[in-house]
Design a protein around this motif. Structure first.
Motif, short mmCIF file in Angstrom:
data_model
loop_
_atom_site.label_atom_id
_atom_site.label_comp_id
_atom_site.label_asym_id
_atom_site.label_seq_id
_atom_site.Cartn_x
_atom_site.Cartn_y
_atom_site.Cartn_z
N LYS A 10 40.50 43.05 47.67
CA LYS A 10 39.84 41.75 47.84
C LYS A 10 38.73 41.57 46.82
O LYS A 10 38.57 40.48 46.23
N PHE A 11 37.95 42.62 46.59
CA PHE A 11 36.91 42.56 45.58
C PHE A 11 37.51 42.23 44.21
O PHE A 11 36.99 41.36 43.49
N SER A 12 38.61 42.89 43.86
CA SER A 12 39.26 42.62 42.57
C SER A 12 39.78 41.19 42.49
O SER A 12 39.64 40.52 41.46
N GLN A 13 40.37 40.72 43.56
CA GLN A 13 40.90 39.35 43.57
C GLN A 13 39.78 38.33 43.40
O GLN A 13 39.94 37.32 42.71
N ASP A 14 38.63 38.59 44.00
CA ASP A 14 37.53 37.63 43.97
C ASP A 14 36.71 37.70 42.69
O ASP A 14 36.07 36.70 42.31
N THR A 15 36.72 38.85 42.01
CA THR A 15 35.85 39.03 40.84
C THR A 15 36.61 39.22 39.53
O THR A 15 36.03 39.05 38.46
N GLY A 16 37.87 39.59 39.61
CA GLY A 16 38.63 39.91 38.40
C GLY A 16 38.38 41.31 37.88
O GLY A 16 38.94 41.70 36.85
N ILE A 17 37.56 42.10 38.57
CA ILE A 17 37.25 43.48 38.15
C ILE A 17 38.24 44.42 38.83
O ILE A 17 38.27 44.52 40.05
#
Length: 286
Positions: free
Chosen positions: A116-123
């Protein structure tokens, strides 16, 4: 395929931060891999990223120190660490995720939080194969990879070799699946009784080195097939004591950590910047 090498901060903490970045640049590294503890002040994180920009070095940040045994508290701390990285935009996050004693569902929930963090930030967050974490053994990690199709990893097979007390000869399916999901490599060489051979340059440890090379070669071949836009990142990660053997009584390291990591970068850069086949370090086909 773009190939980038990262210098670990681990083991060089005695060197002033600005001098460390300069030395890494002079040694020929493309970036730094920096383990950021949860209690590191924001001002220090700012300095790390500012120095990386100043020296024109890429930055991979590493999560490693969420050790809370209560799963719910653990998840809160892990999420807090991830979101602290949001505005810094590291190239990648290498995460030592979960605990070996958490249930599959609990560890999977942490992996989902990273997704979810990756989806929201692109990181992008890649989960390191590491003792004490969810991914502590090849056969265990295989089950996560089979059940979480988008799970991608940092391959540090030295831990698996140590845990299994073997070079995983009987776990080829698990290794192949791991290779297919690898997006970052920790280039440390393990052996059956430990996660780090004393020195990969000496004859008595060439078999261990060549086994690891055969795995890394397959990752590099896969990335090369992905085309010119693909990136392979590698951190030579031979560490200090207690990973490195020290001499009795004097506590002097048996070899020079910086030189060993530079050696690993050199042989892998030469290996992957030119056409290569499966050959061992002596040039014999494997």
């Amino acid at each position: 395929m773009e190939l980038n090498f990262f210098c670990p901060r681990w083991g060089t903490e005695h060197i002033k931060l600005n001098e460390f970045f300069k030395q890494a640049k002079l040694q020929g590294y493309d970036g730094i891999e920096y383990a950021i503890p949860g209690d590191l002040p924001i001002s220090m994180i700012d300095e790390i990223f500012n120095l990386a920009a100043k020296e024109d070095l890429l930055l991979i940040v590493q999560h490693y120190d969420t050790n809370e045994t209560d799963y719910h508290k653990h998840g809160d701390i892990y999420n807090s660490w991830l979101w602290k990285m949001k505005d810094y935009k590291p190239l990648k996050i290498n995460s030592q995720t979960g605990k070996d004693f958490f249930t599959f569902r609990e560890n999977a929930s942490l992996i989902n939080a990273a997704r979810k963090f990756s989806q929201d930030t692109g990181i992008k967050v890649y989960h390191e194969t590491h003792r004490n974490k969810f991914s502590f053994a090849a056969h265990i990690t295989k089950e996560y990879l089979l059940n979480i199709p988008d799970l991608q990893i940092t391959l540090d097979a030295s831990h698996w070799v140590c845990v299994a007390e073997s070079f995983l000869e009987n776990q080829q399916d698990a290794m192949q699946l791991a290779i297919e999901r690898t997006e970052h490599i920790h280039a440390r060489v393990g052996y059956e009784e430990g996660p780090q051979v004393p020195d990969p340059r000496v004859p008595e440890w060439q078999h261990a080195l060549n086994v690891h090379l055969s795995w890394w070669d397959k990752v590099a071949e896969r990335k090369r097939r992905e085309g010119a836009d693909a990136m392979l990142t590698i951190t030579p990660e031979f560490g200090p004591f207690p990973y490195m053997v020290s001499m009795p009584f004097t506590q002097q390291p048996i070899t020079n950590q910086w030189e060993v990591n530079a050696y690993m970068m050199q042989i892998l850069r030469e290996r992957y910047c030119s056409g290569f086949q499966h050959h061992d370090i002596q040039g014999k086909k494997i």
